[in-house]
Design an enzyme around this catalytic site. Sequence first.
Site, PDB file in Angstrom:
ATOM      1  N   ALA A 255       0.841  -1.201   0.000  1.00 40.72           N
ATOM      2  CA  ALA A 255       0.000   0.000   0.000  1.00 40.72           C
ATOM      3  C   ALA A 255       0.871   1.245   0.000  1.00 40.72           C
ATOM      4  CB  ALA A 255      -0.908   0.005   1.229  1.00 40.72           C
TER       5      ALA A 255
ATOM      6  N   THR B 290      10.890   0.476  -4.400  1.00 44.57           N
ATOM      7  CA  THR B 290      11.099   0.889  -5.792  1.00 44.57           C
ATOM      8  C   THR B 290      12.565   1.195  -6.082  1.00 44.57           C
ATOM      9  OG1 THR B 290      10.633   2.694  -7.340  1.00 44.57           O
ATOM     10  CG2 THR B 290      10.474   3.236  -5.030  1.00 44.57           C
ATOM     11  N   ASP B 291      12.930   1.126  -7.350  1.00 49.51           N
ATOM     12  CA  ASP B 291      14.304   1.502  -7.732  1.00 49.51           C
ATOM     13  C   ASP B 291      14.512   3.023  -7.662  1.00 49.51           C
ATOM     14  OD1 ASP B 291      12.808   2.281  -9.951  1.00 49.51           O
ATOM     15  OD2 ASP B 291      14.023   1.194 -11.425  1.00 49.51           O
ATOM     16  N   GLU B 292      13.416   3.782  -7.545  1.00 51.87           N
ATOM     17  CA  GLU B 292      13.568   5.248  -7.540  1.00 51.87           C
ATOM     18  C   GLU B 292      14.318   5.754  -6.308  1.00 51.87           C
ATOM     19  OE1 GLU B 292      10.350   7.668  -8.748  1.00 51.87           O
ATOM     20  OE2 GLU B 292       9.600   6.214 -10.186  1.00 51.87           O
TER      21      GLU B 292
ATOM     22  N   TYR C 209       7.912  11.391  -3.931  1.00 49.46           N
ATOM     23  CA  TYR C 209       7.539   9.961  -3.894  1.00 49.46           C
ATOM     24  C   TYR C 209       8.757   9.109  -3.552  1.00 49.46           C
ATOM     25  CZ  TYR C 209       6.941   5.242  -5.758  1.00 49.46           C
ATOM     26  OH  TYR C 209       6.954   3.869  -5.910  1.00 49.46           O
TER      27      TYR C 209
ATOM     28  N   LYS D  15       9.498   6.737  -0.194  1.00 47.80           N
ATOM     29  CA  LYS D  15       9.787   5.294  -0.243  1.00 47.80           C
ATOM     30  C   LYS D  15      11.160   5.018   0.377  1.00 47.80           C
ATOM     31  CE  LYS D  15       7.661   2.393  -1.870  1.00 47.80           C
ATOM     32  NZ  LYS D  15       6.556   1.529  -1.354  1.00 47.80           N
TER      33      LYS D  15
ATOM     34  N   ASN E 292      11.674   6.590 -23.372  1.00 51.84           N
ATOM     35  CA  ASN E 292      10.224   6.774 -23.467  1.00 51.84           C
ATOM     36  C   ASN E 292       9.776   6.836 -24.928  1.00 51.84           C
ATOM     37  OD1 ASN E 292      10.115   6.834 -20.704  1.00 51.84           O
ATOM     38  ND2 ASN E 292      10.006   9.056 -20.544  1.00 51.84           N
TER      39      ASN E 292
ATOM     40  N   HIS F 123      12.728  15.641 -13.254  1.00 52.80           N
ATOM     41  CA  HIS F 123      12.555  14.354 -13.964  1.00 52.80           C
ATOM     42  C   HIS F 123      13.841  13.506 -13.932  1.00 52.80           C
ATOM     43  CE1 HIS F 123      10.370  12.602 -17.738  1.00 52.80           C
ATOM     44  NE2 HIS F 123      10.727  11.663 -16.888  1.00 52.80           N
TER      45      HIS F 123
HETATM   46  P1  NAD Z   1      -1.134   1.605  -6.942  1.00 52.42           P
HETATM   47  O1  NAD Z   1      -1.184   3.086  -6.766  1.00 52.42           O
HETATM   48  O2  NAD Z   1      -1.718   1.001  -8.172  1.00 52.42           O
HETATM   49  O3  NAD Z   1      -1.873   0.891  -5.711  1.00 52.42           O
HETATM   50  C1  NAD Z   1      -1.691   1.307  -4.390  1.00 52.42           C
HETATM   51  C2  NAD Z   1      -2.781   0.675  -3.539  1.00 52.42           C
HETATM   52  O4  NAD Z   1      -2.574   1.096  -2.181  1.00 52.42           O
HETATM   53  C3  NAD Z   1      -4.188   1.130  -3.926  1.00 52.42           C
HETATM   54  O5  NAD Z   1      -5.060   0.018  -3.972  1.00 52.42           O
HETATM   55  C4  NAD Z   1      -4.598   2.081  -2.816  1.00 52.42           C
HETATM   56  O6  NAD Z   1      -5.987   2.094  -2.561  1.00 52.42           O
HETATM   57  C5  NAD Z   1      -3.811   1.525  -1.633  1.00 52.42           C
HETATM   58  N1  NAD Z   1      -3.525   2.566  -0.635  1.00 52.42           N
HETATM   59  C6  NAD Z   1      -2.997   3.797  -0.849  1.00 52.42           C
HETATM   60  N2  NAD Z   1      -2.914   4.483   0.312  1.00 52.42           N
HETATM   61  C7  NAD Z   1      -3.385   3.645   1.275  1.00 52.42           C
HETATM   62  C8  NAD Z   1      -3.535   3.773   2.680  1.00 52.42           C
HETATM   63  N3  NAD Z   1      -3.223   4.907   3.316  1.00 52.42           N
HETATM   64  N4  NAD Z   1      -4.023   2.717   3.384  1.00 52.42           N
HETATM   65  C9  NAD Z   1      -4.362   1.565   2.742  1.00 52.42           C
HETATM   66  N5  NAD Z   1      -4.255   1.402   1.402  1.00 52.42           N
HETATM   67  C10 NAD Z   1      -3.765   2.429   0.683  1.00 52.42           C
HETATM   68  O7  NAD Z   1       0.384   1.207  -6.744  1.00 52.42           O
HETATM   69  P2  NAD Z   1       1.259   0.092  -7.464  1.00 52.42           P
HETATM   70  O8  NAD Z   1       1.812   0.639  -8.704  1.00 52.42           O
HETATM   71  O9  NAD Z   1       0.486  -1.172  -7.483  1.00 52.42           O
HETATM   72  O10 NAD Z   1       2.469  -0.020  -6.415  1.00 52.42           O
HETATM   73  C11 NAD Z   1       2.372  -0.921  -5.311  1.00 52.42           C
HETATM   74  C12 NAD Z   1       3.660  -0.834  -4.522  1.00 52.42           C
HETATM   75  O11 NAD Z   1       4.768  -1.198  -5.347  1.00 52.42           O
HETATM   76  C13 NAD Z   1       3.993   0.562  -3.981  1.00 52.42           C
HETATM   77  O12 NAD Z   1       4.551   0.430  -2.709  1.00 52.42           O
HETATM   78  C14 NAD Z   1       5.019   1.109  -4.970  1.00 52.42           C
HETATM   79  O13 NAD Z   1       5.865   2.035  -4.356  1.00 52.42           O
HETATM   80  C15 NAD Z   1       5.736  -0.159  -5.361  1.00 52.42           C
HETATM   81  N6  NAD Z   1       6.348  -0.159  -6.712  1.00 52.42           N
HETATM   82  C16 NAD Z   1       5.601   0.168  -7.814  1.00 52.42           C
HETATM   83  C17 NAD Z   1       6.182   0.101  -9.082  1.00 52.42           C
HETATM   84  C18 NAD Z   1       5.402   0.431 -10.333  1.00 52.42           C
HETATM   85  O14 NAD Z   1       5.988   0.471 -11.412  1.00 52.42           O
HETATM   86  N7  NAD Z   1       4.096   0.642 -10.263  1.00 52.42           N
HETATM   87  C19 NAD Z   1       7.510  -0.292  -9.214  1.00 52.42           C
HETATM   88  C20 NAD Z   1       8.250  -0.599  -8.060  1.00 52.42           C
HETATM   89  C21 NAD Z   1       7.634  -0.553  -6.819  1.00 52.42           C
HETATM   90  O1  DAU Z   2      10.743   2.841 -11.285  1.00 51.62           O
HETATM   91  C1  DAU Z   2       9.682   2.398 -10.510  1.00 51.62           C
HETATM   92  C2  DAU Z   2       8.594   3.440 -10.477  1.00 51.62           C
HETATM   93  O2  DAU Z   2       8.011   3.471 -11.768  1.00 51.62           O
HETATM   94  C3  DAU Z   2       7.538   3.181  -9.410  1.00 51.62           C
HETATM   95  O3  DAU Z   2       8.127   3.235  -8.149  1.00 51.62           O
HETATM   96  C4  DAU Z   2       6.408   4.206  -9.504  1.00 51.62           C
HETATM   97  O4  DAU Z   2       5.385   3.876  -8.582  1.00 51.62           O
HETATM   98  C5  DAU Z   2       5.848   4.167 -10.911  1.00 51.62           C
HETATM   99  O5  DAU Z   2       4.859   5.168 -11.044  1.00 51.62           O
HETATM  100  C6  DAU Z   2       6.949   4.376 -11.954  1.00 51.62           C
HETATM  101  O6  DAU Z   2       7.454   5.739 -11.926  1.00 51.62           O
HETATM  102  P1  DAU Z   2       7.742   6.575 -13.271  1.00 51.62           P
HETATM  103  O7  DAU Z   2       7.648   8.003 -12.950  1.00 51.62           O
HETATM  104  O8  DAU Z   2       8.957   6.075 -13.957  1.00 51.62           O
HETATM  105  O9  DAU Z   2       6.467   6.083 -14.151  1.00 51.62           O
HETATM  106  P2  DAU Z   2       5.428   6.882 -15.094  1.00 51.62           P
HETATM  107  O10 DAU Z   2       4.599   5.853 -15.781  1.00 51.62           O
HETATM  108  O11 DAU Z   2       4.745   7.974 -14.377  1.00 51.62           O
HETATM  109  O12 DAU Z   2       6.398   7.545 -16.174  1.00 51.62           O
HETATM  110  C7  DAU Z   2       7.259   6.765 -16.984  1.00 51.62           C
HETATM  111  C8  DAU Z   2       8.065   7.720 -17.851  1.00 51.62           C
HETATM  112  O13 DAU Z   2       7.174   8.342 -18.798  1.00 51.62           O
HETATM  113  C9  DAU Z   2       8.709   8.856 -17.081  1.00 51.62           C
HETATM  114  O14 DAU Z   2       9.973   9.168 -17.661  1.00 51.62           O
HETATM  115  C10 DAU Z   2       7.758  10.036 -17.273  1.00 51.62           C
HETATM  116  C11 DAU Z   2       7.191   9.776 -18.655  1.00 51.62           C
HETATM  117  N1  DAU Z   2       5.794  10.238 -18.864  1.00 51.62           N
HETATM  118  C12 DAU Z   2       4.845   9.842 -17.981  1.00 51.62           C
HETATM  119  C13 DAU Z   2       3.542  10.271 -18.115  1.00 51.62           C
HETATM  120  C14 DAU Z   2       2.478   9.846 -17.119  1.00 51.62           C
HETATM  121  C15 DAU Z   2       5.487  11.048 -19.944  1.00 51.62           C
HETATM  122  O15 DAU Z   2       6.351  11.366 -20.773  1.00 51.62           O
HETATM  123  N2  DAU Z   2       4.190  11.455 -20.093  1.00 51.62           N
HETATM  124  C16 DAU Z   2       3.206  11.120 -19.212  1.00 51.62           C
HETATM  125  O16 DAU Z   2       2.035  11.553 -19.392  1.00 51.62           O
END
Ligand code: NAD
Ligand code: DAU
Length: 348
Positions: free
Chosen positions: A83, A131-133, A156, A160, A255, A290
């Site tokens: 979450a 996350t790798d960020e 963000y 994390k 991208n 960025h």
């Molecule tokens: P997401 O935004 O799709 O889902 C997050 C979920 O957490 C949602 O269902 C939301 O309702 C719930 N949530 C948010 N705040 C909450 C709170 N206060 N209490 C209870 N629930 C809450 O996120 P995601 O992309 O599925 O990411 C999940 C996890 O993986 C995160 O910790 C994120 O940092 C990590 N992560 C994501 C990515 C990616 O590319 N999406 C990559 C690496 C790590």
């Molecule tokens: O690296 C892991 C992370 O990847 C996770 O921890 C985050 O939760 C997840 O959101 C993601 O972060 P990014 O910022 O890399 O993902 P996003 O999809 O928002 O953007 C990917 C790339 O595309 C980034 O360089 C920004 C660019 N972008 C994104 C959006 C939404 C655009 O150029 N236009 C856009 O409208």
Amino acid sequence: MKNILITGGAGFIGSHVVRLFVNKYPNYQIYNLDALTYAGNLENNIDISKASNYTFVKGNIKDIDFINNLFKKHRFDGVIHLAAESHVDRSITNPNDFIETNILGTANLLNAFRDLWQDNYEGKLFYHVSTDEVYGSLGKTGLFVETTPYDPQSPYAASKASSDHIVRSYGNTYKLPFVISNCSNNYGANQFPEKLIPLFIHNIRNRKSLPVYGDGNYTRDWLFVEDHAMAIDLIFHKGKIEETYNIGGFNEWTNLNLIHLLCKQMDEKLKLQEGTSAKLITFVKDRAGHDKRYAIDATKLNRELGWKPSVTFEEGLSKTIDWYLENEEWLNNVTSGAYKDYYKKMYD
Ligand code: NAD
Ligand code: DAU
């Protein structure tokens, strides 16, 4: 029989983790705790919602009393904590939501877990999904390894990174058993269309412009979400306590190159003339601060636990597009209401 708490299981990655665990481990009781924020959606779990080893709990990890009572009631042997507030752009507009959920929410879960088991942690595990960020931004070369110093660049990423540090400090101070994994960009079914890939699929479908930030020459390392879920399963069961594992796709794309591949696949699937979708590309103002490039070295996970991605990016992307095209109702539901206001503020 074990009681496992998965937080954020109605979100994108969490829903895939919940599905995998419910189907694969009938001897586990899986509790999915989710606040159902804008990113949480019970439709993501609809297929397993009636399983006898599955319970959904609506609740907020920011609510200390609620969390403490939940842990006392169900005595969770394991926690897989996903979450979070997860979208970088939203963290730029509203950092406090990220600080509260990602930092304080994680601390609340850790405290409840520690208070429950501190006399005997045998067989217990707190798995923190990160996350790798947290590692910051790379130049043209190099990869993030588990020992890369933290250097988060967005609110963000900083939230994390902070939660990772707090988890490790509980390991050191209270001997709380934990593992952490840091993963690269995920893509796949059920991702909220604020993130690049589902946003662009949705826009192409609706003949709307594709807003590319800056010059589009930013690099990300993409991993199919089901491969991430399988890595989490492996680390949860076989990972070493107090270790960190990097998870990534060995799959770097700028991208712009990614967007061109997506446009090509969309043209084919929608039977449009080649080049039609790419005409929607529009360069817009860059994201503040960025990060230039992320790339994960997942060698440790491969060497120690034998994990590797199961699909190529072309296959995974094609499956992903098919899912969105076949699940138009899901997309329509999540893009009505508040999404429209978000989109207007972000892009108009
Ligand atoms: P997401 O935004 O799709 O889902 C997050 C979920 O957490 C949602 O269902 C939301 O309702 C719930 N949530 C948010 N705040 C909450 C709170 N206060 N209490 C209870 N629930 C809450 O996120 P995601 O992309 O599925 O990411 C999940 C996890 O993986 C995160 O910790 C994120 O940092 C990590 N992560 C994501 C990515 C990616 O590319 N999406 C990559 C690496 C790590
Ligand atoms: O690296 C892991 C992370 O990847 C996770 O921890 C985050 O939760 C997840 O959101 C993601 O972060 P990014 O910022 O890399 O993902 P996003 O999809 O928002 O953007 C990917 C790339 O595309 C980034 O360089 C920004 C660019 N972008 C994104 C959006 C939404 C655009 O150029 N236009 C856009 O409208």
